[in-house]
Design a protein around this motif. Structure first.
Motif, mmCIF file in Angstrom:
data_model
loop_
_atom_site.group_PDB
_atom_site.id
_atom_site.type_symbol
_atom_site.label_atom_id
_atom_site.label_comp_id
_atom_site.label_asym_id
_atom_site.label_seq_id
_atom_site.Cartn_x
_atom_site.Cartn_y
_atom_site.Cartn_z
ATOM 1 N N GLU A 134 -4.468 20.376 28.468
ATOM 2 C CA GLU A 134 -3.132 19.926 28.057
ATOM 3 C C GLU A 134 -3.187 18.575 27.350
ATOM 4 O O GLU A 134 -2.397 18.291 26.440
ATOM 5 N N LEU A 135 -4.172 17.742 27.735
ATOM 6 C CA LEU A 135 -4.317 16.456 27.068
ATOM 7 C C LEU A 135 -4.955 16.604 25.695
ATOM 8 O O LEU A 135 -4.599 15.865 24.755
ATOM 9 N N ARG A 143 -8.689 11.314 32.944
ATOM 10 C CA ARG A 143 -7.303 11.530 32.515
ATOM 11 C C ARG A 143 -6.699 10.230 31.989
ATOM 12 O O ARG A 143 -6.006 10.212 30.973
ATOM 13 N N GLU A 144 -6.962 9.159 32.705
ATOM 14 C CA GLU A 144 -6.453 7.853 32.276
ATOM 15 C C GLU A 144 -6.991 7.492 30.893
ATOM 16 O O GLU A 144 -6.245 6.997 30.027
ATOM 17 N N ARG A 192 -2.200 17.638 23.393
ATOM 18 C CA ARG A 192 -1.368 16.471 23.027
ATOM 19 C C ARG A 192 -2.101 15.582 22.033
ATOM 20 O O ARG A 192 -1.480 14.994 21.140
ATOM 21 N N LEU A 193 -3.412 15.507 22.160
ATOM 22 C CA LEU A 193 -4.202 14.679 21.239
ATOM 23 C C LEU A 193 -4.180 15.262 19.821
ATOM 24 O O LEU A 193 -4.260 14.507 18.842
ATOM 25 N N GLN A 211 -8.600 10.505 16.800
ATOM 26 C CA GLN A 211 -8.062 11.437 17.792
ATOM 27 C C GLN A 211 -8.429 12.892 17.450
ATOM 28 O O GLN A 211 -8.841 13.661 18.325
ATOM 29 N N SER A 226 -14.446 17.935 23.152
ATOM 30 C CA SER A 226 -13.457 18.275 24.190
ATOM 31 C C SER A 226 -14.030 19.127 25.312
ATOM 32 O O SER A 226 -13.282 19.732 26.076
ATOM 33 N N ILE A 269 -4.474 9.139 23.633
ATOM 34 C CA ILE A 269 -3.274 9.774 23.085
ATOM 35 C C ILE A 269 -2.273 8.722 22.609
ATOM 36 O O ILE A 269 -1.624 8.869 21.556
ATOM 37 N N PHE A 299 -8.014 9.554 28.517
ATOM 38 C CA PHE A 299 -7.396 10.396 27.485
ATOM 39 C C PHE A 299 -5.954 9.969 27.197
ATOM 40 O O PHE A 299 -5.489 10.064 26.061
ATOM 41 N N ILE A 300 -5.246 9.528 28.217
ATOM 42 C CA ILE A 300 -3.871 9.055 28.002
ATOM 43 C C ILE A 300 -3.883 7.827 27.082
ATOM 44 O O ILE A 300 -3.054 7.710 26.186
#
Length: 233
Positions: free
Chosen positions: A226-227, A157-158, A230-231, A212, A220, A164, A160-161
């Motif tokens: 959800e990430l 998650r980190e 957003r991407l 991205q 993916s 993003i 992907f953030i």
């Protein structure tokens, strides 16, 4: 015929009459009772044999379904209602023990993700009065796998953030760390390798967006949905 002979004959007649009465008693009362008792006994034996065969068939169907079922939650629910399905408590207990060993072995020998899934199902659906929960909680191997999975999820998650936010260098490092925590976790290795190869020294916004979009559309697998959404924005 003198009196003694007459008395002897009379005694013989009395004895024969008693014997006849006894035979009649056996024939019309004792024998039917014995036959009825034997009939009941054999009927009971047959019914018990039929019941045992029926229980064995049910057990076989349960075992086949449990050990071929891919839905762990259903297996655990099935396990906990065996006492109600089977009349033989000993048989039900043995099948439950086999299911427990099967689930535990599957968690130990499978991937960390599988261990996490099985552990969650056990904690959610297993009855509190069973030893299954305690067995999973006490297993060092299973808990280490779950911990590794949780760490990999958090680090993914980190990563992907960072992606993003356009922080590609940080994303590269984070995806590498995911691979170190849990080798072959989702597509962390492929994404990290792609980023390292495709990221220019000073990427423009257009270049970042292209990277991205490429990751969101082609890399993916099992990534947080959800990430990914957003991407794509």
């Amino acid at each position: 015929m003198d009196e003694n002979e007459f008395n002897e004959l009379k005694e013989k007649v009395v004895k024969l009459e008693k014997k006849r009465n006894f035979n009649l008693w056996l024939q019309f009362f004792i024998f039917p009772l014995i036959l009825a008792g034997m009939g009941y006994y054999f009927q009971h034996v047959v019914k018990q044999s039929e019941k045992r065969m029926e229980q064995l068939k049910i057990s076989q169907n349960i075992v086949n379904q449990v050990f071929n079922d891919t839905i762990v939650e259903r297996t655990i629910i099935f396990r906990d209602i065996l006492d109600e399905i089977l009349e033989n408590d000993v048989l039900a207990t043995k099948i439950q023990e086999s299911i427990d060993n099967f689930l535990k072995n599957k968690a130990i020998t499978g991937t960390a993700e599988e261990a996490k899934k099985i552990n969650n199902a056990v904690n959610t659906f297993a009855n509190d009065n069973t030893e299954l929960k305690e067995s999973f909680a006490a297993s060092t191997v299973i808990q280490q796998k779950i911990s590794k999975y949780d760490k990999a999820i958090a680090k993914e998650r980190e990563a992907f953030i960072f992606l993003i936010n356009g922080e590609l260098d940080k994303a590269i490092i984070a995806f590498k760390e995911v691979e170190q925590i849990y080798p072959s976790f989702h597509q962390a290795y492929e994404i990290g390798k792609y980023l390292q190869k495709s990221t220019p020294e000073n990427p423009t916004e257009t270049q970042i967006k292209e990277i991205q979009n490429h990751i969101a559309n082609t890399m993916s697998w099992k990534a947080p949905n959800e990430l990914i959404q957003r991407l794509k924005q």
